[in-house]
Design an enzyme around this catalytic site. Structure first.
Site, PDB file in Angstrom:
ATOM      1  N   GLU A  81       0.766  -1.279   0.109  1.00 14.21           N
ATOM      2  CA  GLU A  81      -0.054  -0.120  -0.106  1.00 14.21           C
ATOM      3  C   GLU A  81       0.887   1.399   0.030  1.00 14.21           C
ATOM      4  OE1 GLU A  81      -4.140   0.956   2.469  1.00 14.21           O
ATOM      5  OE2 GLU A  81      -2.253   0.638   3.676  1.00 14.21           O
ATOM      6  N   ARG A 115      -4.464  -4.206   0.120  1.00 14.17           N
ATOM      7  CA  ARG A 115      -5.682  -3.486   0.166  1.00 14.17           C
ATOM      8  C   ARG A 115      -6.106  -3.322  -1.373  1.00 14.17           C
ATOM      9  NH1 ARG A 115      -8.286  -2.181   4.701  1.00 14.17           N
ATOM     10  NH2 ARG A 115      -7.319  -1.693   6.447  1.00 14.17           N
TER      11      ARG A 115
HETATM   12  P1  DGT Z   1      -0.890  -3.651   8.438  1.00  9.71           P
HETATM   13  O1  DGT Z   1       0.482  -4.151   7.737  1.00  9.71           O
HETATM   14  O2  DGT Z   1      -1.779  -4.576   8.362  1.00  9.71           O
HETATM   15  O3  DGT Z   1      -0.260  -3.239   9.891  1.00  9.71           O
HETATM   16  O4  DGT Z   1      -1.448  -2.487   7.638  1.00  9.71           O
HETATM   17  P2  DGT Z   1      -1.344  -1.012   7.941  1.00  9.71           P
HETATM   18  O5  DGT Z   1      -1.828  -0.556   9.426  1.00  9.71           O
HETATM   19  O6  DGT Z   1       0.035  -0.417   7.807  1.00  9.71           O
HETATM   20  O7  DGT Z   1      -1.956  -0.273   6.821  1.00  9.71           O
HETATM   21  P3  DGT Z   1      -3.566   0.147   6.560  1.00  9.71           P
HETATM   22  O8  DGT Z   1      -4.227   0.080   5.345  1.00  9.71           O
HETATM   23  O9  DGT Z   1      -4.480  -0.720   7.398  1.00  9.71           O
HETATM   24  O10 DGT Z   1      -3.800   1.558   7.181  1.00  9.71           O
HETATM   25  C1  DGT Z   1      -2.504   2.469   6.929  1.00  9.71           C
HETATM   26  C2  DGT Z   1      -3.035   3.752   7.293  1.00  9.71           C
HETATM   27  O11 DGT Z   1      -3.979   4.390   6.327  1.00  9.71           O
HETATM   28  C3  DGT Z   1      -4.042   3.671   8.647  1.00  9.71           C
HETATM   29  O12 DGT Z   1      -3.657   4.905   9.339  1.00  9.71           O
HETATM   30  C4  DGT Z   1      -5.490   3.844   7.997  1.00  9.71           C
HETATM   31  C5  DGT Z   1      -5.065   4.480   6.433  1.00  9.71           C
HETATM   32  N1  DGT Z   1      -6.095   4.105   5.451  1.00  9.71           N
HETATM   33  C6  DGT Z   1      -5.749   3.473   4.829  1.00  9.71           C
HETATM   34  N2  DGT Z   1      -6.649   3.255   3.710  1.00  9.71           N
HETATM   35  C7  DGT Z   1      -7.575   4.422   4.030  1.00  9.71           C
HETATM   36  C8  DGT Z   1      -8.539   4.740   3.409  1.00  9.71           C
HETATM   37  O13 DGT Z   1      -9.209   4.317   2.282  1.00  9.71           O
HETATM   38  N3  DGT Z   1      -9.092   5.804   3.923  1.00  9.71           N
HETATM   39  C9  DGT Z   1      -8.778   6.132   5.350  1.00  9.71           C
HETATM   40  N4  DGT Z   1      -9.356   7.270   5.842  1.00  9.71           N
HETATM   41  N5  DGT Z   1      -7.705   5.879   5.824  1.00  9.71           N
HETATM   42  C10 DGT Z   1      -6.951   4.827   5.104  1.00  9.71           C
END
Ligand code: DGT
Length: 230
Positions: free
Chosen positions: A51, A104
């Site tokens: 991502e 994602r």
């Molecule tokens: P992981 O590897 O499962 O720990 O994943 P993360 O937490 O690095 O990745 P992710 O996609 O769950 O989230 C990265 C950050 O970006 C997190 O603060 C949420 C935010 N985020 C991701 N996609 C979206 C979106 O479409 N909208 C909003 N508002 N935030 C998003």
């Protein structure tokens, strides 16, 4: 004649027919998507797309992720339009590998984050409607390959602890409630199949397990991915 009629009724979508077997890795914030993706580094014939969080953190020097959390009423909308762009770039990126694995997708953005931000009042109705019109237009005109979704299923309390330990500065103000809401929207989409294409297969893994114990879950996903892609 039939071909001509078809051509008149439907023009091909952008990126149609140039995408390999595609797996989308989904799950709450902190569910271990990046670690899961890294596990597949050892295979040659896979295009891995993580991502683009770093891009969201530096858009011409602006940290959109931070602005989205700190001033969400103002920045959620531009943030979502940028997420949409970066996701579409990943969905349509050509590759000569026979499998693509993406962290994602446009779907989680649409069905989880945007729905949640509309429901909790962060996105104004007018902003939400603009995004819905964009999604409908994209659906008609851009091909999004999705052959399998791997759902890293977690409990909100577990990912809340992981998020605090990881301490990404932008997320310092994210409360447990936000993760609970995101959990429900992932469940509605991927378990209860209330949104999206109900025919896309979903493999559910227990991602509450810690790193020492998640090996067998990863193995299960390898089997599904390789069996389904041949
Ligand atoms: P992981 O590897 O499962 O720990 O994943 P993360 O937490 O690095 O990745 P992710 O996609 O769950 O989230 C990265 C950050 O970006 C997190 O603060 C949420 C935010 N985020 C991701 N996609 C979206 C979106 O479409 N909208 C909003 N508002 N935030 C998003």
């Amino acid at each position: 004649r039939t071909i001509k009629t078809m051509a008149l009724t439907r023009s091909p979508k952008y990126a149609e027919n140039n995408q390999p077997f595609t797996v989308l890795i989904e799950g709450n914030i902190g569910s271990g998507k990046t670690t899961f993706l890294n596990h597949f580094n050892k295979f040659d014939d896979i295009c891995l797309l993580s991502e683009p969080v770093e891009r969201w953190q530096d858009v011409g020097g602006c940290n959109l992720l931070d602005l989205m959390y700190k001033e969400s009423n103002r920045w959620a909308m531009p943030f979502q339009t940028y997420v949409t762009l970066t996701m579409l770039e990943m969905h349509t990126k050509p590759t000569d590998k026979s499998v693509k694995i993406m962290e994602r997708s446009l779907f989680s953005s649409r069905y989880c984050f945007v729905e949640n931000m509309y429901a909790n009042g962060t996105l104004h109705k007018g902003m939400y409607q603009i995004l819905q019109d964009w999604y409908r237009f994209i659906e008609k005109s851009i091909h999004i390959q999705a052959d399998l979704i791997v759902y890293l299923r977690t409990s909100p309390e577990v990912v809340f602890e992981r998020m605090k330990t990881r301490a990404r500065s932008e997320e310092s103000c994210v409360p447990l409630k936000y993760l609970e809401e995101l959990h429900v929207s992932h469940e509605d989409w991927l378990v209860h199949r209330k949104r999206g294409n109900p025919n896309t297969p979903v493999l559910i893994l227990n991602a509450d397990l810690d790193l020492e114990n998640i090996g067998s879950e990863y193995k299960r996903s390898e089997d599904s991915i390789f069996k389904a892609s041949i």
